[in-house]
Design an enzyme around this catalytic site. Structure first.
Site, PDB file in Angstrom:
ATOM      1  N   PHE A 149       0.865  -1.177   0.000  1.00 26.52           N
ATOM      2  CA  PHE A 149       0.000   0.000   0.000  1.00 26.52           C
ATOM      3  C   PHE A 149       0.910   1.238   0.000  1.00 26.52           C
ATOM      4  CE2 PHE A 149      -2.497   3.167   2.518  1.00 26.52           C
ATOM      5  CZ  PHE A 149      -3.455   3.399   1.561  1.00 26.52           C
TER       6      PHE A 149
ATOM      7  N   ASP B  26      -0.759  -7.455   6.005  1.00 26.05           N
ATOM      8  CA  ASP B  26      -1.232  -6.083   6.142  1.00 26.05           C
ATOM      9  C   ASP B  26      -2.758  -6.237   6.052  1.00 26.05           C
ATOM     10  OD1 ASP B  26      -1.930  -3.447   6.024  1.00 26.05           O
ATOM     11  OD2 ASP B  26      -0.628  -2.922   4.344  1.00 26.05           O
TER      12      ASP B  26
ATOM     13  N   LYS C 153     -10.355   0.681   8.912  1.00 26.31           N
ATOM     14  CA  LYS C 153     -11.056  -0.058   7.860  1.00 26.31           C
ATOM     15  C   LYS C 153     -11.949  -1.106   8.529  1.00 26.31           C
ATOM     16  CE  LYS C 153      -7.847   2.211   5.452  1.00 26.31           C
ATOM     17  NZ  LYS C 153      -6.497   1.751   5.438  1.00 26.31           N
TER      18      LYS C 153
HETATM   19  C1  PLP Z   1      -5.184   2.306   5.084  1.00 26.95           C
HETATM   20  C2  PLP Z   1      -4.132   1.318   4.887  1.00 26.95           C
HETATM   21  C3  PLP Z   1      -2.884   1.445   5.508  1.00 26.95           C
HETATM   22  C4  PLP Z   1      -2.493   2.655   6.319  1.00 26.95           C
HETATM   23  O1  PLP Z   1      -3.315   2.840   7.401  1.00 26.95           O
HETATM   24  P1  PLP Z   1      -3.647   4.289   8.020  1.00 26.95           P
HETATM   25  O2  PLP Z   1      -4.550   3.950   9.159  1.00 26.95           O
HETATM   26  O3  PLP Z   1      -4.311   5.097   6.947  1.00 26.95           O
HETATM   27  O4  PLP Z   1      -2.360   4.888   8.453  1.00 26.95           O
HETATM   28  C5  PLP Z   1      -1.961   0.444   5.303  1.00 26.95           C
HETATM   29  N1  PLP Z   1      -2.236  -0.616   4.536  1.00 26.95           N
HETATM   30  C6  PLP Z   1      -3.432  -0.775   3.918  1.00 26.95           C
HETATM   31  C7  PLP Z   1      -3.684  -1.986   3.083  1.00 26.95           C
HETATM   32  C8  PLP Z   1      -4.408   0.198   4.069  1.00 26.95           C
HETATM   33  O5  PLP Z   1      -5.574   0.051   3.433  1.00 26.95           O
END
Ligand code: PLP
Length: 461
Positions: free
Chosen positions: A127, A218, A261
């Site tokens: 990402f 991740d 998320k």
């Molecule tokens: C959003 C996201 C991140 C980073 O997270 P933040 O909370 O925005 O700092 C890292 N990896 C993935 C796959 C993401 O969707």
């Protein structure tokens, strides 16, 4: 006999509402001019349907709001921390749990421990913040997306997969000792929210184990990925999604998560693993910049809301609705002749602006043109992933357009209903009919780094 109804409904009722910001087309034209045709400069209250991101924009449940009130704000050893830790341990099986204020903090801490000059992190796709944090440590971030992942018209059940052949070739050429970590992004955000199969997680893990390289997830959208496995992978249709998610975590050695998320939180994240050498170093970094081990830059109430959200997200009625609502938007756009990245991903739809507006030169930002038209006509905000974001100039100053021109419509969790989405589809239908009238944009002024956040543009004459 129980009837199988075809209509999939929102699996919640609404207890608390927030009014939408209605504006007229005339007002929006003025606002666009004032914002220099950059939607990051538009105030959110002037946006009717905001599909800029699904990050931190979800609606919390009544149970989560209850948790906000009962959150324990003690500096050390707060009850809310232990609720958070227990939930993550139960879900992932990892023994070391480190709270952080959002996903990128987990990345920065992890890569400052294991990254550095001469090191390579390998992934199905980093990402953008993950890549930036790998590179900020001095290491290189290398992606091995599955072949066909960049062919937007080609359907496929698991287009987020790792290309394991390319991965193994790279490891045997480079040598495992300079590869501290393999990162599997589930779902694969940079490639349209496409899922990764359990089979691919297993074969990637086999390669990693063979060369002694740890594998982390991740896992910002782990629940959406697990549900896609249930829907699409042989042998999982009867397995509870929670068990599928647990199997995913069991295959890996650790995880980093943005709780903005799939934990339905407005802020938060974590780093989790079994390696106590890494976790010890990570906790030292944590105390330096985030906070003490039992809060890591979060309020007790945030920890409480995340603990509850991590359980709620695995409700299969919710996941069915979630995956179906993205697909519903995708089907509606397709019916109106708007080309999208297929199949629809978990967290939203990516419109293929290159294909939709072939008469606009990449120099004139087709995807950004579409983004501004969508705001002008309907007050809808998406985000450009194209030449404004990724365009470059080479050493001689020649303009290099991005390889793709996409407009991402990310769907916030539990926020909009089907009629909101029907409205988005209707606006697109109108734009599709009049697309020849769109002429493109040109740069007035742009900084060198992260230009898309602050560039100033205007329509070409
Ligand atoms: C959003 C996201 C991140 C980073 O997270 P933040 O909370 O925005 O700092 C890292 N990896 C993935 C796959 C993401 O969707």
């Amino acid at each position: 006999m129980e009837h199988k109804w075809k209509t999939i409904i929102e699996p919640f009722k609404i207890k608390s509402v927030e009014p939408l910001g209605f504006t007229t087309r005339e007002e929006r034209l003025k606002l666009l001019e004032q914002a220099h045709y950059n939607l990051f400069n538009i105030r959110a209250e002037k946006v009717l349907i905001d599909l800029l991101t699904d990050s931190g924009t979800g609606a919390m449940s009544a149970a989560q709001w209850g948790g906000i009130m009962t959150g324990d704000e003690s500096y050390a050893g707060a009850r809310s921390y232990y609720n958070f830790e227990n939930e993550i341990k139960d879900l992932t099986g990892y023994r070391e749990v480190i709270p952080v204020h959002q996903g990128r903090a987990a990345e920065r801490i992890l890569f400052s421990v294991i990254g550095g000059q001469g090191k390579y992190m390998v992934s199905n796709s980093h990402f953008d913040t993950t890549r930036a944090n790998v590179e900020a440590s001095g290491a290189a971030a290398i992606d091995f997306p599955a072949s066909g992942a960049l062919d937007f018209d080609k359907p496929g059940p698991f287009k987020g997969n790792m290309n394991t052949t390319a991965l193994e070739k790279f490891i045997s050429k480079t040598g495992a000792k300079n590869i501290p970590l393999c990162i599997m992004t589930v779902t694969n955000n940079s490639l349209g929210g496409q899922p990764v199969s359990m089979e691919n997680l297993k074969s990637t893990q086999n390669i990693c184990r063979k060369y002694g390289i740890p594998m982390f997830l991740d896992c910002a959208r782990f629940a959406e990925n697990a549900y896609f496995i249930k829907l699409r992978e042989k042998g999982y249709s009867r397995t509870p999604v929670r068990e599928i998610a647990q199997e995913m975590f069991e295959l890996a050695d650790g995880a980093m998560m943005s709780a903005k998320k799939d934990a339905f939180a407005n802020m938060g994240g974590f780093l989790a693993m079994n390696n106590t050498e890494w976790s010890g170093k990570a906790r030292q970094m944590l105390i330096l910049t985030e906070g003490f081990n039992t809060y890591g830059g979060l309020a007790g109430r945030d920890l409480e809301a995340i603990a509850i959200g991590l359980r709620e997200v695995l409700d299969e009625n919710y996941l069915q609705y979630r995956i179906r609502s993205s697909a519903y938007l995708g089907e509606g756009l397709t019916r109106r002749g708007v080309p999208i990245v297929t199949p629809p991903g978990g967290h939203g739809i990516y419109v293929n602006a290159k294909k939709f507006l072939p008469h606009i030169n990449p120099r004139n930002f087709p995807a950004q043109t579409l983004a501004t038209a969508l705001y002008l006509e309907g007050g809808i905000r998406g985000v450009e992933i194209g030449t404004l974001m990724f365009g470059r100039r080479d050493a001689k100053g020649n303009f290099l357009p991005a390889s793709m021109e996409l407009l991402r419509l990310a769907v916030p969790r539990r926020v909009y209903t089907q009629s909101h989405i029907d409205y988005v589809i209707e606006v697109f239908g109108c734009i599709a009919k009049n697309k020849k009238s769109l002429k493109g944009l040109e740069i007035v002024e742009a900084p060198k780094v992260l230009a898309h956040f602050s560039a100033k543009l205007r329509p070409v004459k």
